[in-house]
Design an enzyme around this catalytic site. Structure first.
Site, PDB file in Angstrom:
ATOM      1  N   ASP A 155       0.855  -1.183   0.000  1.00 57.02           N
ATOM      2  CA  ASP A 155       0.000   0.000   0.000  1.00 57.02           C
ATOM      3  C   ASP A 155       0.892   1.233   0.000  1.00 57.02           C
ATOM      4  O   ASP A 155       1.893   1.278   0.734  1.00 57.02           O
ATOM      5  CB  ASP A 155      -0.879   0.000   1.259  1.00 57.02           C
ATOM      6  CG  ASP A 155      -2.318   0.361   0.959  1.00 57.02           C
ATOM      7  OD1 ASP A 155      -2.529   1.449   0.413  1.00 57.02           O
ATOM      8  OD2 ASP A 155      -3.210  -0.444   1.281  1.00 57.02           O
TER       9      ASP A 155
ATOM     10  N   ASP B 184      -3.179   4.529  -2.444  1.00 58.01           N
ATOM     11  CA  ASP B 184      -4.307   5.046  -1.677  1.00 58.01           C
ATOM     12  C   ASP B 184      -4.799   6.386  -2.239  1.00 58.01           C
ATOM     13  O   ASP B 184      -3.985   7.286  -2.500  1.00 58.01           O
ATOM     14  CB  ASP B 184      -3.839   5.243  -0.223  1.00 58.01           C
ATOM     15  CG  ASP B 184      -4.972   5.512   0.725  1.00 58.01           C
ATOM     16  OD1 ASP B 184      -5.833   4.636   0.871  1.00 58.01           O
ATOM     17  OD2 ASP B 184      -4.990   6.597   1.334  1.00 58.01           O
TER      18      ASP B 184
ATOM     19  N   GLU C  39      -6.242   3.570  -6.175  1.00 63.07           N
ATOM     20  CA  GLU C  39      -7.578   3.723  -5.608  1.00 63.07           C
ATOM     21  C   GLU C  39      -8.049   5.100  -6.025  1.00 63.07           C
ATOM     22  O   GLU C  39      -7.453   6.108  -5.650  1.00 63.07           O
ATOM     23  CB  GLU C  39      -7.522   3.611  -4.086  1.00 63.07           C
ATOM     24  CG  GLU C  39      -8.906   3.547  -3.493  1.00 63.07           C
ATOM     25  CD  GLU C  39      -8.977   4.066  -2.070  1.00 63.07           C
ATOM     26  OE1 GLU C  39      -9.890   3.694  -1.356  1.00 63.07           O
ATOM     27  OE2 GLU C  39      -8.105   4.864  -1.668  1.00 63.07           O
TER      28      GLU C  39
ATOM     29  N   HIS D  29     -11.132  -3.626   2.702  1.00 61.84           N
ATOM     30  CA  HIS D  29     -11.176  -3.276   4.128  1.00 61.84           C
ATOM     31  C   HIS D  29     -12.059  -2.055   4.390  1.00 61.84           C
ATOM     32  O   HIS D  29     -12.260  -1.686   5.541  1.00 61.84           O
ATOM     33  CB  HIS D  29      -9.753  -3.005   4.620  1.00 61.84           C
ATOM     34  CG  HIS D  29      -9.140  -1.837   3.904  1.00 61.84           C
ATOM     35  ND1 HIS D  29      -8.823  -1.884   2.561  1.00 61.84           N
ATOM     36  CD2 HIS D  29      -8.849  -0.589   4.321  1.00 61.84           C
ATOM     37  CE1 HIS D  29      -8.351  -0.704   2.196  1.00 61.84           C
ATOM     38  NE2 HIS D  29      -8.357   0.102   3.241  1.00 61.84           N
ATOM     39  N   ASP D  30     -12.541  -1.395   3.337  1.00 59.24           N
ATOM     40  CA  ASP D  30     -13.414  -0.229   3.502  1.00 59.24           C
ATOM     41  C   ASP D  30     -14.874  -0.549   3.210  1.00 59.24           C
ATOM     42  O   ASP D  30     -15.734   0.332   3.312  1.00 59.24           O
ATOM     43  CB  ASP D  30     -12.997   0.896   2.547  1.00 59.24           C
ATOM     44  CG  ASP D  30     -11.638   1.465   2.872  1.00 59.24           C
ATOM     45  OD1 ASP D  30     -11.251   1.451   4.053  1.00 59.24           O
ATOM     46  OD2 ASP D  30     -10.964   1.932   1.938  1.00 59.24           O
TER      47      ASP D  30
END
Ligand code: NOJ
Length: 561
Positions: A101, A202, A259, A335-336
């Site tokens: 990440d 991210d 993302e 995870h979101d």
């Protein structure tokens, strides 16, 4: 696309690991790198090619690792740099790649850069972040944080506000400053030199802020303008990514996925362009926002079920528009997001396994690179047993603080229903390995309460049952590896108006695949005029009932032309 033009990441399947919740090896209730290493054979058994690791860097954990205080140190809760190197080499020994990440829209407020930046207005690092004078004694503009409340925080000592699109502890880096960009690129190159295989970037679409940071429109009842609308795909974003491509990404054969909140087709075609000038693919959010309420003041908080025709329209748009010019990522969960089986299928005992398999089939036969989030492969569900005292997620806590307590836009019970439907902690409860103590995740109290259904839903049970969701995913991954048509075939949606069935074809020169997925809880009838020689590749029922589609039935046929 011919076979030799296919890139490795176009045939790969990614398994996402949220380290905090995967496996605790050192008895502190928090997952860690050694724990992940001990489970590599499980990932290998599933068949995934790549692991995406959520942030493992030093962090005060205001947003569970997305607030990084040192990009080149491992969070001691997760282990050491030696542990990381060992994980990387053990993964590589099994033919599994590791994608890290990269969180560089913001750092932690505890990062040395910010500590210096905050220390005085003339510090060298002042311009590493976005500082502005108050306007009429208030915030410099009306933007809201993604986590509710204002996107600005006042600093008494220097009399200015700093921008934080996320939590207060996540100040936005100033990408307009060439020194910031170079520092980030240098740091990325050091990770590339370590041998990692790529980056998941991210909120990458938020790096370039609009000139002058103008006010945005404020929806009725809301306090703030949406930063997402104001900032995403900003004026210099493609320049920044092209510079990153030149200075870092071209240095190795990496996989990159951005993302990209608020990304539209036009921008996705640039971010994920086939010419490789920016990234390999993006995570788009549109299909995750179709079940959002018409009330912008509440943002994502809602529990309206998703209309299937809208989903079909949306995913088909992405399939068709990117075909041949860019590349899709495919996901239901991360995870979101809450658990897909609870949100788009049914987690009722009689439907859970069937609908989890159906959702998997529907997604995994599309064009793009599929992502499986830990636990999705065993059909883990939302965690209805968590209450207000159990939640850890700052997004959930801030929603209560601002939307319930400060603004009284919604009452706490209604918000709790929405959190049970949409909250991020649904995905973050510990991985369910066994039916024993703490589901085999840890032998002490876990950092976040377990979903109380782990006695029935766990890896041991899945591996012992040849009919489990796990083995269905294993087959889907094998099809992607073995059949090029899954990567290359032209996508064609069938019956766009059908409210209950998502059926589509993948069309190649010699053959085609027909993918039929029922979202109905009862048996329905549909005629796909199958030729006699159609071969059933995979299904979530034991037999084929022809035109009858049983609850959540899903089947894929291969048809020679
Ligand atoms: C997106 C990440 O996936 C999410 O978990 C995080 O809270 C925000 N970006 C801020 O970094």
């Amino acid at each position: 696309m011919t076979e030799n033009q296919i890139k490795w990441w176009q045939k790969a399947v990614v398994y996402q690991i949220y380290p905090r919740s995967f496996q605790d090896a050192n008895h502190d209730g928090i997952g860690d790198l050694k724990g992940i290493e001990s489970r590599l054979d499980y990932v290998k058994k599933l068949g995934a090619d790549v692991i995406w690791l959520n942030p493992v860097y030093a962090s005060p954990n205001e947003d569970n690792g997305y607030d990084i205080s040192d990009y080149e140190a491992i969070n001691p809760e997760f282990g050491t740099m030696e542990d990381f190197e060992s994980l990387l080499s053990e993964a590589h020994a099994r033919g599994i790649k590791i994608v890290m990440d990269l969180v560089v829209n913001h750092s932690s407020s505890k990062h040395q850069w910010f500590i210096e930046s905050k220390s005085s207005k003339d510090n060298d690092k002042r311009d590493f972040y976005i500082w502005r004078d108050p306007v009429d004694g208030h915030e410099p503009n009306n933007w809201g944080s993604f986590f509710s409340g204002p996107a600005w925080k006042f600093d008494e000592a220097t009399g200015q506000y700093y921008l934080h699109l996320f939590a207060e502890g996540q100040p936005d880096l100033n990408w307009a400053n060439p020194e910031v960009r170079q520092s980030v690129f240098d740091m990325m190159n050091r990770w590339v030199d370590k041998g990692i295989d790529g980056f998941r970037m991210d909120v990458i679409s938020l790096l370039s802020k609009p000139d002058g940071l103008p006010d945005g429109p404020v929806p009725t009842d809301a306090h703030y303008a949406s930063s997402n609308d104001m900032v995403a795909n900003g004026p210099k974003i493609h320049d920044y990514l092209q510079e990153m491509r030149e200075k870092v990404l071209n240095n190795a054969d990496l996989m990159t996925v951005g993302e990209a909140s608020n990304v539209d087709i036009k921008n996705a075609k640039r971010y994920a362009a086939k010419d490789g000038s920016e990234l390999n693919m993006v995570f788009q959010f549109e299909h995750m926002e179709l079940d959002e309420n018409a009330d912008p003041a509440l943002g994502k908080w809602d529990n309206t079920p998703l209309p299937l025709t809208k989903l079909k329209e949306n995913l088909s748009k992405w399939q068709n528009e990117l075909a041949g010019v860019a590349w899709n990522s495919l996901y239901w969960e991360n995870h979101d997001q809450p658990r897909a089986v609870s949100r788009f299928g049914s987690d009722a005992p009689e439907f859970r396994v069937k609908s989890a398999k159906m959702l998997a089939t529907m997604l995994h036969f599309m064009q793009g690179t599929p992502y499986i989030y830990q636990g999705e492969e065993i059909g883990m569900t939302n965690a209805y047993n968590l209450g207000w005292d159990d939640f850890n997620d700052i997004e959930i806590k801030n929603a209560r603080k601002y939307l319930v307590e400060r603004d009284q836009l919604i009452d706490a019970d209604t918000l709790l229903d929405y959190v049970h439907y949409k909250g991020r902690d649904n995905a973050r409860t510990p991985m369910q390995w066994t039916d024993g103590k703490n589901a085999g995740f840890t032998d002490v109290d876990p950092w976040l309460k377990l979903n109380d259904n782990y006695k029935e839903i766990n890896v041991d049970a899945a591996l012992a049952d040849e009919d489990s969701v796990f083995y269905h995913y294993q087959k889907l991954i094998a099809f992607r590896h073995d059949l090029d048509i899954v990567t290359t075939g032209r996508y064609e949606l069938l019956d766009p108006e059908d409210e209950q069935v998502y059926a589509y074809k993948r069309v190649g020169d010699q053959e085609e695949l027909l993918v039929i997925n029922s979202f109905a809880k009862e048996t329905i009838e549909r005629d796909f005029a199958l030729p006699d020689e159609a071969e059933l590749l995979i299904s979530n029922y034991q037999d084929d009932a022809g035109k009858d589609l049983r609850p959540y039935e899903s089947k894929v046929y291969r048809i020679q032309k």
